[in-house]
Write a protein that holds these residues in place. Sequence first.
Motif, PDB file in Angstrom:
ATOM      1  N   MET A   1       0.817  -1.216   0.000  1.00 20.63           N
ATOM      2  CA  MET A   1       0.000   0.000   0.000  1.00 20.63           C
ATOM      3  C   MET A   1       0.848   1.262   0.000  1.00 20.63           C
ATOM      4  N   GLY A   2       2.134   1.152   0.350  1.00 23.19           N
ATOM      5  CA  GLY A   2       2.987   2.325   0.470  1.00 23.19           C
ATOM      6  C   GLY A   2       2.733   3.115   1.737  1.00 23.19           C
ATOM      7  N   TRP A   3       2.305   2.410   2.797  1.00 21.42           N
ATOM      8  CA  TRP A   3       1.992   3.047   4.068  1.00 21.42           C
ATOM      9  C   TRP A   3       3.093   2.783   5.087  1.00 21.42           C
ATOM     10  N   PRO A   4       3.294   3.689   6.059  1.00 14.90           N
ATOM     11  CA  PRO A   4       4.216   3.407   7.155  1.00 14.90           C
ATOM     12  C   PRO A   4       3.629   2.298   8.040  1.00 14.90           C
ATOM     13  N   PRO A   5       4.339   1.202   8.203  1.00 12.44           N
ATOM     14  CA  PRO A   5       3.769   0.090   8.970  1.00 12.44           C
ATOM     15  C   PRO A   5       3.414   0.455  10.397  1.00 12.44           C
ATOM     16  N   GLU A   6       4.192   1.334  11.020  1.00 16.20           N
ATOM     17  CA  GLU A   6       3.923   1.677  12.417  1.00 16.20           C
ATOM     18  C   GLU A   6       2.570   2.360  12.582  1.00 16.20           C
ATOM     19  N   LYS A   7       2.141   3.127  11.580  1.00 18.32           N
ATOM     20  CA  LYS A   7       0.828   3.774  11.648  1.00 18.32           C
ATOM     21  C   LYS A   7      -0.294   2.727  11.577  1.00 18.32           C
ATOM     22  N   TYR A   8      -0.103   1.741  10.698  1.00 16.20           N
ATOM     23  CA  TYR A   8      -1.125   0.694  10.597  1.00 16.20           C
ATOM     24  C   TYR A   8      -1.155  -0.142  11.871  1.00 16.20           C
ATOM     25  N   TYR A   9       0.010  -0.445  12.436  1.00 20.88           N
ATOM     26  CA  TYR A   9       0.056  -1.211  13.675  1.00 20.88           C
ATOM     27  C   TYR A   9      -0.623  -0.446  14.809  1.00 20.88           C
ATOM     28  N   GLN A  10      -0.453   0.856  14.815  1.00 20.79           N
ATOM     29  CA  GLN A  10      -1.115   1.675  15.832  1.00 20.79           C
ATOM     30  C   GLN A  10      -2.629   1.545  15.713  1.00 20.79           C
ATOM     31  N   PHE A  11      -3.123   1.586  14.480  1.00 18.89           N
ATOM     32  CA  PHE A  11      -4.554   1.402  14.256  1.00 18.89           C
ATOM     33  C   PHE A  11      -4.986  -0.018  14.623  1.00 18.89           C
ATOM     34  N   PHE A  12      -4.173  -1.010  14.271  1.00 22.30           N
ATOM     35  CA  PHE A  12      -4.476  -2.405  14.558  1.00 22.30           C
ATOM     36  C   PHE A  12      -4.650  -2.629  16.062  1.00 22.30           C
ATOM     37  N   ARG A  13      -3.891  -1.897  16.869  1.00 24.40           N
ATOM     38  CA  ARG A  13      -3.962  -2.063  18.324  1.00 24.40           C
ATOM     39  C   ARG A  13      -5.065  -1.224  18.967  1.00 24.40           C
ATOM     40  N   SER A  14      -5.759  -0.443  18.168  1.00 24.53           N
ATOM     41  CA  SER A  14      -6.790   0.445  18.697  1.00 24.53           C
ATOM     42  C   SER A  14      -8.081  -0.327  18.987  1.00 24.53           C
ATOM     43  N   PRO A  15      -8.964   0.238  19.818  1.00 18.46           N
ATOM     44  CA  PRO A  15     -10.257  -0.411  20.091  1.00 18.46           C
ATOM     45  C   PRO A  15     -11.109  -0.575  18.836  1.00 18.46           C
ATOM     46  N   TYR A  16     -10.890   0.295  17.834  1.00 19.29           N
ATOM     47  CA  TYR A  16     -11.720   0.236  16.632  1.00 19.29           C
ATOM     48  C   TYR A  16     -11.550  -1.094  15.892  1.00 19.29           C
ATOM     49  N   PHE A  17     -10.327  -1.612  15.902  1.00 17.83           N
ATOM     50  CA  PHE A  17     -10.094  -2.871  15.201  1.00 17.83           C
ATOM     51  C   PHE A  17     -10.850  -4.000  15.877  1.00 17.83           C
ATOM     52  N   ARG A  18     -10.848  -4.028  17.221  1.00 22.01           N
ATOM     53  CA  ARG A  18     -11.599  -5.056  17.942  1.00 22.01           C
ATOM     54  C   ARG A  18     -13.103  -4.896  17.697  1.00 22.01           C
TER      55      ARG A  18
END
Length: 202
Positions: A26-43
């Motif tokens: 996707m050309g995205w910074p992985p750390e930003k996606y990981y931050q989202f992945f760990r957020s309550p929104y993903f759960r």
Amino acid sequence: MEIKNIVFDLGNVIVDVDHRRFTEAMGWPPEKYYQFFRSPYFREFETGKIDENAFFQKLSEYIPLSSGDVQRYRDLIHRAFPLRAKTWGIIHWLRPRYRLFLFSNTNSLDFNAINAFIDLTAPFENVYVSYEQGFLKPSKEAYEHAEALFHIRPPETYFFDDREENIRAARFAGWHAVQIENEDGLLHALAKPGIINVNMFL
């Protein structure tokens, strides 16, 4: 023990989980996606509390989405889940011999992408996906709902998952359960009760 039912987790059991492969595509910074992945929104997404539109709205708060990124996400998310080919072959070998089920904490985007890519549901009699059922492992409710959905008895059920807490919960529910770290671990776990002969798959 007489095993009639074999239940598989999805991530890190049937497929690996490597979000970096996806974020690079996707050309995205992985750390930003990981931050989202760990957020309550993903759960919340994995339990069906928010839909896909809301998911992408929340994602855009972490990573600005350009025109076409939503469709590119749908097209490329399967790259985060490379198939464990030997495991997939074993599952298809087991299919005519045991009742097979899939029991996964997952969301509609990941699940539908993997299913479209490898025909994931084909070898399974039924599937429990958390975004449809509303409960995540290791909650007691998830196992109770899985038993009802699959019509299985715990003493006749063998379960594989990569997370220790999910294995503990399965054992508490009366299932036979083994934590899986890699394909060889699954192979030997299936061989221990005589379900397969390891030499057939080496």
